[in-house]
Design an enzyme around this catalytic site. Structure first.
Site, PDB file in Angstrom:
ATOM      1  N   GLU A  54       0.804  -1.136  -0.034  1.00 38.15           N
ATOM      2  CA  GLU A  54       0.199   0.096   0.126  1.00 38.15           C
ATOM      3  C   GLU A  54       1.048   1.254  -0.082  1.00 38.15           C
ATOM      4  O   GLU A  54       2.037   1.359   0.698  1.00 38.15           O
ATOM      5  CB  GLU A  54      -0.863   0.166   1.197  1.00 38.15           C
ATOM      6  CG  GLU A  54      -1.907   1.374   1.360  1.00 38.15           C
ATOM      7  CD  GLU A  54      -2.969   1.167   2.052  1.00 38.15           C
ATOM      8  OE1 GLU A  54      -3.733   2.260   2.338  1.00 38.15           O
ATOM      9  OE2 GLU A  54      -2.949   0.423   3.056  1.00 38.15           O
ATOM     10  N   CYS A 249      -6.402   1.444   2.359  1.00 37.71           N
ATOM     11  CA  CYS A 249      -7.594   2.463   2.362  1.00 37.71           C
ATOM     12  C   CYS A 249      -7.622   3.469   1.175  1.00 37.71           C
ATOM     13  O   CYS A 249      -8.560   3.947   1.127  1.00 37.71           O
ATOM     14  CB  CYS A 249      -7.239   3.420   3.737  1.00 37.71           C
ATOM     15  SG  CYS A 249      -7.628   2.512   5.177  1.00 37.71           S
ATOM     16  N   ASN A 380     -12.457  -2.715   0.474  1.00 37.27           N
ATOM     17  CA  ASN A 380     -11.545  -3.033   1.472  1.00 37.27           C
ATOM     18  C   ASN A 380     -12.208  -2.276   2.915  1.00 37.27           C
ATOM     19  O   ASN A 380     -12.583  -1.108   2.855  1.00 37.27           O
ATOM     20  CB  ASN A 380     -10.423  -2.200   1.163  1.00 37.27           C
ATOM     21  CG  ASN A 380      -9.420  -2.108   2.349  1.00 37.27           C
ATOM     22  OD1 ASN A 380      -8.639  -3.201   2.671  1.00 37.27           O
ATOM     23  ND2 ASN A 380      -9.393  -0.983   2.730  1.00 37.27           N
ATOM     24  N   GLU A 381     -12.350  -3.153   3.925  1.00 33.42           N
ATOM     25  CA  GLU A 381     -12.561  -2.614   5.085  1.00 33.42           C
ATOM     26  C   GLU A 381     -13.934  -1.755   5.329  1.00 33.42           C
ATOM     27  O   GLU A 381     -14.097  -0.763   5.950  1.00 33.42           O
ATOM     28  CB  GLU A 381     -11.528  -1.906   5.952  1.00 33.42           C
ATOM     29  CG  GLU A 381     -10.261  -2.957   5.960  1.00 33.42           C
ATOM     30  CD  GLU A 381      -9.007  -2.036   6.612  1.00 33.42           C
ATOM     31  OE1 GLU A 381      -9.254  -0.858   7.216  1.00 33.42           O
ATOM     32  OE2 GLU A 381      -8.284  -2.675   6.783  1.00 33.42           O
TER      33      GLU A 381
END
Length: 829
Positions: A54, A249, A380-381
């Site tokens: 990331e 994120c 994602n999340e």
């Protein structure tokens, strides 16, 4: 990456202290490991362990992406970081350089450029302390330029901070008022870690510059626009089974407008089509982690790098539901359809023939052969489970219809437990999802307590991709806890098919998150203790689990004890009527704040606390972790009650109990994670884990009655007189863990033992049903729990040796160690 409300870098950086059996390396504890060498356990995926990249901690620009110029296209903006301007990273050498955005721009994605009224020049110092220049190495310079003077002399020079030349300067004649690319190559005749790039125009008129680049010729695999060699080689040395990219994120945060937008917005989710083609035509973006990302490292480079390290590519695309605390869903059918089509186009870009639209784009960039994509992650999340899943199933249906052999990966939110986790797993199971991505960052003790996490997972249900996990610090104690946990991942290899520690990279001068696997600056890189553990496991996976079991470590659980506390996180709040009463009704403490706050002691050292109109008020709405505590650390079996009111800010309030010190306590985090959920978190040595959570939020200005009942290790929590939740914290820390695998190619049993305690472990190893060769190869990681690898010293490093073994042998595993024994077998029963 879980951006978990109060769980931030300041807390993560605290020293970890995990209480384990034993007090010194001189003591020994007796264990037995029994191995059914003739037995067959789960097959281990050939891609079991991989890496997660990331762009956080300047992992790309200024890191793995080898470009040496910072802000090469003058696109830095306050939307990236409030301190940024278009000239961030640059300094005037002479004249008055100006960054402009007008019709004379290089292209619609590269809008800003530098205008110099000649004569004038600018200097760039790259990242960290400057540009690293190595004597004898070559550096490729390029710039896009145009001039109003017909022909303008342009010079480029590599210097040290005092202006002394590190290489012969380049002389270039810029001709015409149309943008053109100009290139040259430096050969360094001196070295510096504080180098500067000076670009200067002479004569009269106006010189415009864009995409000012300095690239080392010596990149990983000698790729143009490639990777920094030392970082790439450390990743390659892991022998990763997959590379998950580009996040995290930054994948699913920001706006989701179309590519065709006439005015390029600064904040948008990561969209792969922005990142391919010639680098000068690619967008830049405001990175979720507070800086600008250039997309010079784009999807083509990700695929190529994955291929270069022999790994499987595993891209992740946005699902139009934001995560990481933003929690918004986009309801635009046309936009959703376009993103689904973009995902189909991505698979075609990776796998399609050169006759296809996007396969032709790949071939045009230099790779006619398919990249062989087999897995793709959606989202994602996300903390909005139903909204996410409604979109996920549409992505999955479209992908499976066109590409039935591609595994479509869902996720379970940002935590290892809680309402979002439970709901997403329910939806994933009911829909027959192939694989679910789990993420969690917890204390070392949590990892030592939860080795059996996957023992009870449904073997016929969705498989697990553990896409992000780490113990909260970078010391050897954290690596030991992770190693112990990884034995459980391997034992459950039929459920856990993929796993990657996160994050991968961190530039020591640009840290948004820690822990991290590999650290670097402009002149060096070094693997953390966790890197050494990951490398040991990834280089010795094996093909199948061999059934084995071990005796445990005696332990005793004491009741929860500790003082009480009050705190806030990015919020101003008021507290009143704090009362602590023993189980028999005896008053232990009371404060109605009619006087002073002398009974309260700052624990975290943040915030602005004062008694105001009979309430205890923390007034700094920006301060994080403002805990104050009162009472006796020896208190046990008590009731804590308090009135709490949020006054302003982004979260709610925190009520602590079992407070021992700054890194060891429990707190009830009401309205945490940007006021999206409520949870009880347990802090051990500064690292946290979530014990119970739900979606409760907090209203500003409303006073809540909060009560916490502690009995032994059982805790009940009441909000406005109603039971909110309860838990029993009875998980046992087990410091001795093992797993055995078989390497079918070499015919070896790989006995992997983690001893995460201060006592040595004298162990009888029984290899039932095996005929073994006498000499075995041993690799050991050993050190003090507080050891940490740095640029200058690496106390945690593998030690290679040999030892004698037999069908039954005794070996003493050192205190605080990870040991792999590779035992050659001649035959099995």
């Amino acid at each position: 990456m879980s951006r978990r409300g109060p769980l931030c870098a300041a807390v993560l950086a605290m020293t970890m202290l995990v209480t384990l059996p034993g007090t010194s390396g001189a003591a020994e504890t007796e264990y037995t490991v029994s191995v059914d060498a003739a037995g067959t356990g789960p097959e281990i995926s050939e891609h079991m362990y991989g890496v997660f990249f990331e762009d956080i901690n300047r992992a790309a620009d200024g890191g793995l992406y080898a470009e040496l110029v910072q802000n090469r296209s003058f696109e830095y903006d306050p939307a990236d970081n409030a301190a940024y301007t278009g000239l961030t990273g640059w300094a005037p050498h002479s004249g008055d350089p100006r960054v402009v955005d007008d019709d004379g721009r290089l292209n619609e994605r590269n809008r800003r450029y530098l205008r110099l009224d000649l004569p004038a020049g600018v200097i760039n110092a790259g990242y960290n302390s400057g540009i690293r220049v190595e004597r004898g190495e070559r550096y490729d310079f390029s710039v896009w330029a145009r001039t109003t003077a017909g022909s303008t002399p342009l010079s480029a020079a590599l210097t040290d901070p005092a202006g002394r030349a590190l290489a012969d300067p380049l002389r270039i004649a810029v001709r015409g008022d149309g943008w053109a690319k100009y290139t040259g190559t430096f050969t360094a005749r001196a070295a510096s870690i504080n180098g500067r790039l000076l670009v200067r125009g002479e004569g009269g008129g106006t010189l415009s510059l864009d995409m000012v680049s300095l690239f080392p010729r010596d990149t990983f695999k000698n790729r143009p626009n490639g990777m920094r060699r030392d970082l790439a080689e450390k990743i390659a040395a892991l022998d990763p089974g997959f590379v998950r990219f580009p996040g995290g994120c930054l994948v699913n945060t920001g706006s989701h407008h179309g590519y065709e937008a006439p005015d390029f917005e600064r904040r948008r989710s990561y969209q792969w089509k922005d990142t391919i083609g010639p680098v000068e035509t690619r967008a830049t973006n405001a990175n979720f982690w507070g800086y600008n990302q250039s997309y010079g490292l784009g999807y083509y480079e990700y695929f190529q790098f994955t291929e270069d390290v022999g790994a499987m590519p595993l891209p992740v695309v946005p699902a139009l539901v934001t995560g990481c605390g933003q929690n918004q869903a986009t309801d635009d059918p046309a936009l959703l359809a376009r993103h689904i089509q973009d995902t189909l186009d991505l698979i075609e870009f990776a796998n399609g023939p050169v006759s296809s639209t996007w396969g032709a784009k790949r071939a045009e960039m230099g790779h006619p052969e398919p990249f062989g994509l087999t897995h793709i992650g959606i989202g994602n999340e996300e903390n909005l489970p139903d909204e996410f899943f409604a979109r996920f199933v549409q992505f999955r249906a479209a992908i499976e219809e066109r590409y039935p052999d591609v595994t479509v990966i869902s996720n379970s939110g940002p935590d290892d437990t809680g309402g979002t986790f439970d709901r997403l797993w329910q939806l994933n199971r009911e829909a027959g999802v192939d694989m679910v991505d789990e993420h969690y960052y917890n204390s070392p003790a949590w990892f030592l307590q939860n080795n059996e996490r996957y023992d009870g997972y449904d073997r016929a249900g969705p498989k697990v991709f553990l896409g992000e996990y780490a113990s909260q610090d970078n010391r050897f104690r954290n690596a030991l806890a992770e190693a112990a946990y990884m034995t459980g991942l391997e034992r459950n290899a039929d459920v856990v098919r993929l796993a990657s520690y996160a994050p991968l990279l961190a530039n020591e001068d640009y840290v948004q998150w820690r822990p991290d696997m590999i650290w670097f600056n402009n002149r060096a890189s070094w693997g953390s203790a966790s890197y050494e553990v990951q490398k040991l496991f990834m280089n010795n996976v094996g093909d199948r689990v061999v059934p084995s079991e071990a005796t445990g470590t005696p332990s005793t659980l004491e009741p929860i004890t500790g003082a009480v506390g009050l705190s806030t996180w990015g919020t101003s709040a008021a507290y009143d009527d704090v009362r602590v009463t023993a189980a028999d009704g005896t008053a232990l403490f009371a404060d109605d704040f009619s006087g002073t706050d002398d009974a309260w002691t700052p624990i975290a050292g943040q915030g602005s606390w004062s008694v105001v109109d009979g309430r205890y008020v923390q007034s700094d709405a920006a301060a994080e972790n403002t805990m104050v505590a009162a009472g006796d650390p020896a208190w046990r079996d008590y009731d804590l009650s308090v009135k709490a009111t949020k006054l302003s800010g982004r979260e709610g309030f925190l009520v602590a109990f079992g407070v021992q010190d700054t890194g060891n306590y429990y707190w009830w985090n009401l309205g945490g994670w940007n006021n999206t959920q409520t949870a009880v978190e347990k802090a051990e040595g500064g690292g946290k884990s979530t014990l119970v959570s739900d979606g409760t939020t907090v209203e500003t200005g409303r006073t809540y009655d909060v009560r916490v009942q502690v009995r032994g290790r059982h805790v009940a929590l009441y909000l406005d007189g109603e039971l909110w939740g309860e838990f029993t914290d009875d998980a046992v820390v087990e410091p001795f863990r093992q797993v055995v695998t078989r390497d079918e190619r070499t015919g070896e049993l790989v006995v992997k033992v983690v001893n995460a305690q201060d006592d040595a472990a004298r162990t009888t190893v029984r290899l039932d049903g095996a005929d073994v060769e006498r000499r075995a190869r041993v690799t050991t990681l050993q050190g003090h729990p507080d050891d940490a690898n740095t640029q200058y010293t690496s106390p945690i490093a593998p030690l290679e040796s040999t030892m004698d073994v037999a069908a039954e042998f005794i070996h003493t595993f050192p205190a605080n160690s990870v040991t792999f024994i590779r035992i050659k077998t001649r035959s099995t029963r």
